[in-house]
Every structure is written in structure tokens, then in C-alpha cells.
Design a protein around this motif. Structure first.
Motif, mmCIF file in Angstrom:
data_model
loop_
_atom_site.group_PDB
_atom_site.id
_atom_site.type_symbol
_atom_site.label_atom_id
_atom_site.label_comp_id
_atom_site.label_asym_id
_atom_site.label_seq_id
_atom_site.Cartn_x
_atom_site.Cartn_y
_atom_site.Cartn_z
ATOM 1 N N GLU A 175 0.825 -1.206 0.000
ATOM 2 C CA GLU A 175 0.000 0.000 0.000
ATOM 3 C C GLU A 175 0.859 1.256 0.000
ATOM 4 O O GLU A 175 0.511 2.257 -0.629
ATOM 5 N N GLU A 195 1.966 1.656 -3.495
ATOM 6 C CA GLU A 195 0.853 2.056 -4.354
ATOM 7 C C GLU A 195 0.555 3.544 -4.189
ATOM 8 O O GLU A 195 0.339 4.261 -5.167
ATOM 9 N N LEU A 196 0.555 4.026 -2.939
ATOM 10 C CA LEU A 196 0.327 5.440 -2.686
ATOM 11 C C LEU A 196 1.448 6.285 -3.272
ATOM 12 O O LEU A 196 1.205 7.336 -3.866
ATOM 13 N N ALA A 220 0.876 6.519 -6.906
ATOM 14 C CA ALA A 220 -0.287 7.365 -7.186
ATOM 15 C C ALA A 220 0.076 8.840 -7.082
ATOM 16 O O ALA A 220 -0.515 9.689 -7.761
ATOM 17 N N ARG A 240 -9.609 1.375 -9.058
ATOM 18 C CA ARG A 240 -8.199 1.679 -8.841
ATOM 19 C C ARG A 240 -7.991 2.378 -7.491
ATOM 20 O O ARG A 240 -8.710 3.312 -7.141
ATOM 21 N N HIS A 241 -7.026 1.912 -6.729
ATOM 22 C CA HIS A 241 -6.623 2.416 -5.414
ATOM 23 C C HIS A 241 -7.556 1.992 -4.279
ATOM 24 O O HIS A 241 -7.245 2.244 -3.114
ATOM 25 N N ILE A 249 -8.111 8.390 -3.533
ATOM 26 C CA ILE A 249 -9.055 7.263 -3.576
ATOM 27 C C ILE A 249 -10.461 7.763 -3.879
ATOM 28 O O ILE A 249 -11.197 7.159 -4.669
ATOM 29 N N SER A 257 -10.785 8.587 -7.532
ATOM 30 C CA SER A 257 -10.780 7.360 -8.315
ATOM 31 C C SER A 257 -12.138 6.674 -8.235
ATOM 32 O O SER A 257 -12.661 6.169 -9.238
#
Length: 685
Positions: free
Chosen positions: A190, A193-194, A197, A531-532, A569, A572
Motif C-alpha cells: 500500500e 501504491e500510494l 499514485a 483503482r486504489h 481514492i 478514483s
């Protein structure tokens, strides 16, 4: 000029060999501590041992400025952090790599009591508390001087700003605490991923992520990285004279500092070897990445008698496990298509044994990463595999190139459906296939994902079955999944017999689909492949809005205010529902009877709200995931590690070190019956 270079008695060839090895060790050590390593730890260990062996054979080479005599690496000159001197020198650890070397160390270091603790692959940190108040936090640096990162350390939840004394362990006037900062394995994906992003490059591994995170300029950015800390020693102290290392750990925990739950006292060399063997098979059970088992003499009096070398104590040793990073040849680079259309390059390699299995493929993340890492087809590359994490290519070993290597050309068309590829929005590092509805690779990946244990848990729908449903034309997209009938499955090859009737797998699929309609709302949100939006965000959204229609109608700003969600988020989520065929998925699922709201009467009473519960060992009535789910469903926090903040520790069969840690901290310990009462009433009594 080194002492060696001034010593004419040193043979010229030996001097040249030593200089070359020393230069390599210093170079790679500096990259490890201050930048991004370009060789595996195992390769560095081999270089270091080669230098040690050369100096052992030729003592005249072992000069005071040899890397074998030094600790860590000096801070980079361009660092934005001030240099500070440690109150007491921080040292390193010597390593052993097999049973014979461990036996030799135990033979020359006899003791009635040893401590075994996991060697965390993180960033060393020293905390200075004066009269119980955190005065300073500093990285190890070269052992004498480190970087002052106090402001950043103060936003790490595990690090108390003030110590709390007890009758048995009052807060001392001064104590210098040593520990390791890390990112938990469960948080690493995570965090990466952040980071992506937000336009950043993914970290190679949790250790690099922790090191880079702690050195950020803005403490608010550090807070986002979910850094944790475990304390593993003390340095300078006034008003505190423990007799043993174990007593020191007990005091640290009593003061509110985090101590590893995996520490154990053992009383013989045989018991030490048993722990080494146990953790060799369970190295991925820990919440953090570890690469070895540290063995320490427990008594401080014995530690003082044994003393230290110029870089490491003689009373401690690290048993290093086989490497999880190795080198192999990169044969080719191909691309795969993920469930959100993301195009991911992956390496085809000469098979190599790493971390317990033979691998021949590894991820390269995206085309930007291929360029950043500078890998060429034909390179010798470093790959990493930790636990169940997909192997990844860390980078090339450029020195081994012979000129035959060639550049990877990223495709312009989707390899699955032929659609032209492009970034989803300006500035994206990832390129995606925009044919999200009909691209066979994306649809197959989404079906497999929604059938997973984190979503609908449809056991009979695996990757092979998903591909079959698409190829046979039974499903155009996932909207029709819950409308499937036995008649539909007759067109399938996977779910029918040779006689043309629905087979046992097909019957099981239909039964699974019927059961899956009644899952919790958060699982439905996860299954949409937005996504996210992972399980953590989905739980938070479901708990707040209680129904999908209410969530769909909510303003973006309102969604973003949900704890654990945020703007990225929320935007998204909103963008996903602006697509017509996405809405059709929800409408058809709802018409088929899939859960669209959490009925307040059916929701479990929030008996564990505000409580942190750790479950360790095997329970008869719960799987590991089932116990975690039971805690989360009742508003509690299911933690993987024991600390002073833990409310209850549930102990089953073969509980191990977490039970020991809980007893040392005086925490409430429950058996399975007590756990059931806790779930039902919020109290174990």
C-alpha cells in the motif's frame, strides 16, 4: 594515503588486491546506507568475507582504516540533516553463515543464558531520553556520528515522546535506546501504491522504503509511510543498571517503548540451534522483513568480560539465512496486462534458486522503471524474492556486460486485444490498455480478483475458469457473473464433462455464486476493481455509508474525509462510477440479489471498538483469517505484533514468542473460550 600504502613491506600484488576489495566494500556499503544498493546483500557479504579472509591470512593488511574495522557508513555530505554525535558508540554485528561457524562462536562464547531475536532488515536509530522526554533521534551513520532526524522520528506512532515509569522500572535520568525503523511487510504494497499514485517511483523493498522515508524533509510525508520501530538495545544510561539484556527489554516495554515479540531466552547451545532452525522455516511469519537470527549473551557482566572488536561486540552474533536476492541472466522482457489495464513489463530469466524456490520470471513494474533501472536484455541482473512476494528485478550488474545486450522496446499496442496503449492521465508512469471492458486479459484478471478470498471468495472460479468463460463467450464482462445458469455453462470446456453436461466444478461454481451474493458490503466494493480502492479503504467506506447507493451519491470531498481514504481514492471512486458500463455491473449484481447495503440488524455489534487484539497460535474454531475477520467485524484492530498498546492477546496451540512477550508485559491473555466471550460481549469475563 592509508597505512598500508605507506608500508613498503606489504607485497605490491597483495596491496593491489586489498585496495580493490576495500574500494568495492566501501562503495557498496555507502550505497546500502545512503542510496540504493546495486548488488544483493549476499554478494556484499561475500565481498566483505573475502576481505576479512585476506586480512586473516596477511595480518599486515589489517590496518585501522580497513572497512573490516568500521561500522556503518559516514552520512552523505549533501544531507539536509545535521550531524550529531552518539552518546555511546553504536556498533555493528559479526555474521555466521552455517552451523559450523555458529558452533565455533558458541564454543568460544559460553553462557548459561542467551537471547535470540530476529535480525530486522531496517534502518538503525538511536533515541535519547532525558528525564523521560525524547530529546533526540539519530541514524547510526558511522557509529559515532549520525544524522539528526528527531522531527521525523516524532511522527512514528511506535516512538513515545515521553516515557511512562512503573514502580519496578522508574524512568531513568538518561537512557539512549537503540532500535530499528521498518515498514511492515503487510503495509509495503500500500505504501508503494500510494507513492506511485503521487507520481513517485516504487521502492525496491521495505528496507529501502524505511530508509528513504525517514530521511524525508517534511515530517507530514514521513507520517504517511507507516513507519514502525522495534528497540533492541541500550547505550548510555544514568539511573538504570539492569543485570541482563532481557531485564533491559522488560524495562523498555514498561516505559512504553516497542520491543520485538520474537525475543526468547534460551539456556543451551542446542536451544540456540533449535531457534535458528525454526526461524529458517518461519522467516516470513514476522511482521517485518528479517534476514537472520541474532544471538546475544544475556548477562551484562558476561558481555563486559567478552568485550568488543573495533566494530562489533564479541558477545553477539548474527546467523544470516540464505539470500533472497541473487543474480541471473535476463533472457527477454515481455509485458502483461493487469485487471485495471496496467501494462507491466516482466523479465524472462535463466532459472535460479532463491528464497526456497526456483524462479524464471520477475516483475519490472512499468516502462519508466525499466529505463530507470537501466536493464538491458542479456544483462546479468539482481532479482529479489521475499516470501510470497512476486520476484522483482532490482537492477543490472553493469560490470558484467559484454556488448551483446540490447534495449527493451515498450509495445504501443495491447498484447491481449491490440488496442493502442496510453497513460490514463498526464504524468502517469504506467501505460494502460483503455479497452477496459472487453480486453480479455483485463476481464480475466478482474474475474480472478473478485473471486479471491478478499472479495467474493468464489472457490470454483480460478484463472483457468475465468479465461474459459471469456473465450467461450459466456461472459462479456463481469456484470453477468451472477446471472449464470447451468444452461450457460454448457458452452464451457472447463465446467462441462466430455458428455456435454455440467461437471462437478460447474455445479460448485453455481453454488458458490449463490452463496457469494450475501457477503459484506466492503467485499462487494473490493470486487469492483476500482483503482486504489483496496480492502482497507473499502472497509472504511462501507462502515461509514452502509450502502452502495449512499456511497455513489456522496460528494467527492465527503468521501475523501473518510478515515483512511483521502482525495486520491475518493476521486478514483467517483471517476469509476461515471462510466456507464461500470454502473451496469452494479445494477445487474443488485438485480441478481448481491448485497448492496449492510443491514444494521445484521451487522455485528461493535463490541471491540477501540480495542487491539493479537491472536497467536492455532485455534480450533477459527482460521487465522477468520479470527482477524471476527475482530475487524466488531470494530476492533487485529494486530500482528504484541506491544504495550495491545488490549488482549488470544493464545492457541503453539503460540510461541508472542505469548512470552504478552506475559512479560503483563497483558490480559485469553484462551479460545475467552476470545469468544470477548467477541460477544466486549469483555472476556
Amino acid at each position: 594515503m592509508t597505512e598500508q600504502q605507506q608500508n613498503p613491506e606489504v607485497d605490491t600484488d597483495l596491496r593491489r588486491q586489498w585496495n580493490d576489495l576495500a574500494e568495492q566494500v566501501r562503495h557498496h556499503r555507502d550505497l546500502y546506507y545512503n542510496d540504493q544498493p546495486d548488488i544483493p546483500d549476499a554478494d556484499f557479504d561475500a565481498l566483505f568475507r573475502q576481505l576479512q579472509e585476506l586480512e586473516a591470512e596477511h595480518p599486515e593488511l589489517a590496518v585501522p582504516d580497513s572497512p573490516t574495522m568500521e561500522v556503518g557508513a559516514p552520512a552523505v555530505v549533501s544531507s539536509t540533516f545535521a550531524n550529531v554525535e552518539h552518546l555511546e558508540r553504536m556498533m555493528s554485528l559479526d555474521n555466521v553463515f552455517d552451523d559450523e561457524e555458529l558452533a565455533e562462536w558458541l564454543a568460544r562464547t559460553p553462557s548459561q543464558t542467551y537471547l535470540t531475536e530476529l535480525k530486522i532488515d531496517g534502518l538503525s536509530l538511536a533515541l535519547v531520553y532525558r528525564d523521560g522526554v525524547l530529546e533526540r533521534a539519530a541514524t547510526r551513520g558511522d557509529g559515532r556520528v549520525g544524522e539528526d532526524v528527531t522531527a521525523n522520528a516524532k511522527v512514528i506512532d511506535d516512538i513515545p515522546h515521553e516515557l511512562t515509569g512503573t514502580e519496578e522500572f522508574p524512568v531513568p535520568a538518561l537512557v539512549e535506546v537503540r532500535g530499528e525503523v521498518f515498514i511492515a511487510v503487510e503495509d509495503f504494497a500500500e505504501v508503494n501504491e500510494l507513492r506511485q499514485a503521487e507520481g513517485g517511483k516504487p521502492f525496491a523493498n521495505p528496507r529501502n522504503a524505511a530508509a528513504g522515508s525517514l530521511r524525508q524533509k517534511n515530517p507530514a510525508d514521513v507520517r504517511k509511510r507507516r513507519l514502525r520501530m522495534v528497540c533492541h538495545g541500550i547505550g548510555a544510561r544514568e539511573g538504570f543498571t539492569p543485570a541482563t539484556q532481557h531485564e533491559a527489554y522488560t524495562a523498555l516495554a514498561a516505559w512504553g517503548l516497542p520491543v520485538s515479540p520474537y525475543i526468547e531466552q534460551v539456556h543451551s547451545p542446542e536451544a540456540v540451534r533449535e531457534k535458528v532452525a525454526y526461524w529458517a522455516d518461519h522467516r516470513h511469519d514476522a511482521v517485518f522483513e528479517m534476514d537472520g537470527l541474532v544471538v546475544k549473551v544475556d548477562s551484562y557482566a558476561e558481555q563486559r568480560a567478552l568485550g568488543s572488536t573495533s566494530r562489533a561486540p564479541r558477545w553477539a552474533i548474527a546467523y544470516k539465512y540464505p539470500p533472497e536476492e541473487v543474480t541471473t541472466q535476463l533472457v527477454d522482457i515481455q509485458v502483461g496486462v493487469g485487471r485495471t489495464g496496467r501494462i507491466t513489463p516482466f523479465a524472462i530469466m535463466e532459472p535460479v534458486f532463491v528464497a526456497g524456490s526456483t524462479v524464471s520470471m520477475a516483475t519490472l513494474h512499468n516502462q519508466t522503471e525499466v529505463q530507470r533501472k537501466g536493464v538491458l536484455i542479456g544483462d546479468t541482473v539482481v532479482i529479489r524474492k521475499a516470501g510470497e512476494i512476486i520476484p522483482e528485478v532490482l537492477g543490472p550488474v553493469a560490470d558484467k556486460r559484454d556488448g551483446s545486450e540490447r534495449e527493451f522496446i515498450f509495445p504501443t499496442l495491447c498484447p491481449s486485444c491490440g488496442t493502442r496503449l496510453a497513460p490514463q492521465k498526464e504524468g502517469d508512469a504506467d501505460w494502460r490498455c483503455p479497452n477496459t471492458r472487453s480486453c480479455p486479459a483485463q476481464l480475466s484478471a478482474r474475474l480472478t480478483y473478485l473471486a479471491g478470498r478478499g472479495a467474493f471468495d468464489i472457490e470454483a472460479l480460478g484463472e483457468k475458469g475465468a479465461q474459459d468463460l471469456i473465450r467461450s463467450g459466456i461472459l462479456v464482462d463481469e456484470s453477468g457473473l451472477f446471472d449464470l445458469t447451468a444452461e450457460d455453462l454448457l458452452a464451457s470446456k472447463v465446467y462441462t464433462t466430455k458428455a456435454g453436461t455440467v461437471n462437478a466444478s460447474g455445479e460448485k461454481l453455481l453454488a458458490n455464486l449463490e452463496s457469494a451474493k450475501q457477503v459484506d458490503l466492503w467485499r462487494v466494493i473490493v470486487a469492483l476493481s476500482i483503482r486504489h480502492v483496496g480492502p482497507t479503504a473499502a472497509r472504511a467506506l462501507a462502515a461509514r455509508y452502509r450502502s452502495l447507493p449512499a456511497l455513489i451519491d456522496a460528494p467527492v470531498d465527503d468521501i475523501a474525509d473518510t478515515d483512511g481514504v483521502g482525495t486520491i481514492i475518493a476521486e478514483s471512486f467517483r471517476a469509476w462510477f461515471e462510466v456507464d458500463w461500470h454502473r451496469q455491473i452494479v445494477d445487474r449484481w443488485a438485480a441478481a440479489g448481491v448485497t448492496m447495503a449492510d443491514d444494521s440488524e445484521d451487522l455485528a455489534e461493535q463490541t471491540l471498538e477501540g480495542l487491539t487484539v493479537v491472536v497467536t497460535g492455532s485455534l480450533e474454531g477459527f482460521t487465522r483469517d477468520g479470527a482477524k475477520e471476527a475482530i475487524l467485524a466488531r470494530g476492533g484492530k487485529a494486530s500482528g505484533s504484541v506491544s504495550k498498546k495491545t488490549s488482549y492477546v488470544v493464545v492457541g496451540e503453539n503460540a510461541g514468542s508472542k505469548e512470552t512477550k504478552a506475559r512479560d508485559l503483563g497483558l490480559p491473555i485469553l484462551d479460545e473460550a475467552g476470545f469468544v466471550r470477548l467477541l460477544e460481549t466486549g469483555s472476556p469475563g
